[in-house]
Design an enzyme around this catalytic site. Sequence first.
Site, PDB file in Angstrom:
ATOM      1  CG  ASP A  15       5.567   0.045  -9.552  1.00 38.05           C
ATOM      2  OD1 ASP A  15       5.116   0.559  -8.706  1.00 38.05           O
ATOM      3  OD2 ASP A  15       4.823   0.155 -10.978  1.00 38.05           O
TER       4      ASP A  15
HETATM    5  C1  BGC Z   1       2.432   2.394  -8.995  1.00 35.70           C
HETATM    6  C2  BGC Z   1       3.462   3.434  -8.994  1.00 35.70           C
HETATM    7  C3  BGC Z   1       3.650   4.183  -7.751  1.00 35.70           C
HETATM    8  C4  BGC Z   1       3.766   3.148  -6.699  1.00 35.70           C
HETATM    9  C5  BGC Z   1       4.119   3.779  -5.356  1.00 35.70           C
HETATM   10  C6  BGC Z   1       2.607   1.240  -7.812  1.00 35.70           C
HETATM   11  O1  BGC Z   1       1.708   0.527  -7.631  1.00 35.70           O
HETATM   12  O2  BGC Z   1       2.701   1.450 -10.075  1.00 35.70           O
HETATM   13  O3  BGC Z   1       3.480   4.341 -10.115  1.00 35.70           O
HETATM   14  O4  BGC Z   1       4.450   5.014  -7.659  1.00 35.70           O
HETATM   15  O5  BGC Z   1       2.860   2.101  -6.705  1.00 35.70           O
HETATM   16  O6  BGC Z   1       2.655   4.177  -4.818  1.00 35.70           O
END
Ligand code: BGC
Length: 616
Positions: free
Chosen positions: A248
């Site tokens: 993530d």
């Molecule tokens: C979120 C993800 C997301 C990523 C990119 C993160 O903070 O938890 O779900 O895909 O950011 O935006």
Amino acid sequence: MIWYIINLLNILIFMGVKIMKFKDLIGQMSLEEKAGLCSGKDMWHTKPVERLGIPSFMMCDGPHGLRKQDESGVSTNVDQSIDAICFPTAAATACSWDKDLLYKLGETIGEEAVAERVSIVLGPGTNIKRSPLCGRNFEYFSEDPYLAGMLSASFINGVQSKNVGTSIKHYCANNQETYRMSINAAVDERTLREIYLLPFEIAVKLSQPRTIMASYNLINDTYATENEFILNKVLRDEWGFKGVVVSDWGATNERVKGIKAGHDLEMPSSGGMNDKLIVEAVKDGSLDEKTVDETVDRILQVTMPTAENPSDATYSKEEHYQIAKDIASECAVLLKNQDNALPLKAGKVLLVGELAVVPRFQGAGSSFINCTKISTVAESLKEAGVEYEFTSGYDLDDEKPKKNLKLRKAAVELAKNFDTVIVVSGLPGSYEAEGFDRKHINLPESHNLLIEELSNVNNNINVVLTMGASVTMPWIDKVKSVLCMYLGGQAGADACVDLLLGKKNPSGKLAETFALSLDDIPSSQNFPGSRFSSEYREGLYVGYRYFNTANVPVLFPFGYGLSYTTFEYSNLKLSSSEIKDTDTLTVSVDVTNTGDVEGKEIVQLYVNDVKSTVYT
Ligand code: BGC
């Protein structure tokens, strides 16, 4: 000869010898180039290795449409993304229980990704709704692992049928937003496997997502991005996952530990800092270069296109809007319909509720989609030729009793003179979003008071709900009908009006339990836990598994939903009266529509082990 080669391959795999697809290419790469490939170039792209023809590819959020930011890859501002179609959220689509519908949704988003030259869509959100308080529940399908897993698999297969990858997320036990980047999910192994891992297992086995996103949190004291048990053991060795584990955004902790545990791609860029650590670790002998090669091989399998997507692909926004509307109308759940109050009958209609003109149709955070042509209940009713009067009834941004008293009084006064009142209520955006959890499961007090007081002066109150998660309804006995739309995407209100008018028949069933009170939910005692740890003490008793076992009454059970028609079930047949645990049982039933209008029914079958050797 062929038989011999296949067997040899199997023996090598069995012995733990990894067959690398890009062995030759990797052989031409320097250690620095290999380490470089293990992290992003910027916010959204991977690094290219131009001298070897290795391209860079772009990822973007997901999962309910595209949030594609500036191609330069630096922008993080959620408002600055391309204009794209906002489809219904997972909380809504899960209520369709319809694998084909999720496949269609995936295909449609996949088409947009091809047109926008996006290689990976970051989704679906497959986490279990452990508590209705989780601020991100709108992005997740269900409290039930089977339903969440099957729908995730269909969505993934739909997107990937367009030669666009997915990133099933957030793997795993990422069930709260409070301290989401540092919380330790303390879960016993049986609960972990049967509740929290199972939807991922189903999806991985049925759809092989090109990537899986490792979550921020720790699972039993180890970060997901460096958790050998979660990644190499369960995901790869047990389930046979062939794709790339991507962090993530910002979830990478100790990079070398991560590489060893099976975390392949760090996103976004760490400015080369972690690449250097990989190089150093190989040089000082603490990391085997073979491990880096295997990581790079997996990344290359996603990077090197097997087939090019057309560079001139386009899609019709009008057609995709229509698809978004069709999907939203399949997801609505009719929770109450006393005296067949719906579909709406002729008569004077009063429309109440700010949400009828300022709709809430998507969640906030990384899944936020910039869209145009946003439908509202007020506009759609007008377009459908329904004459009505409108009054706001509450203030969306200000819940203060004084402000709302005036608005409420005006609505109640008006309601005395109308045959039908439609109240659009729901959760304001400030109640639920990525990054924080809800504090309670109630609607704003101003909405509850409004509905209550309206019902004192008019006996035909019809409530439309727009929210990302379950809510309580203290006024349920005083209203005629409740139509739950969840967050239905930009065309959600158009779909809602078709349902209110009977042009479509609601056929959704709840994919989560609506409890009578937060205190009834077992996880509440340990949610969100302390600053450091969230203990999953309720074990397997998540959602209906608890309410059924403990016989606790609920507002609406999992799987509940009404229709404008009636169905009769008959002729239930099992393919066998006895089976072994390795056999397949086929169950069939005849379903007859016994009402006057067309409708769809979802047949649900629940099984359990009668003589279980473990507790159920
Ligand atoms: C979120 C993800 C997301 C990523 C990119 C993160 O903070 O938890 O779900 O895909 O950011 O935006």
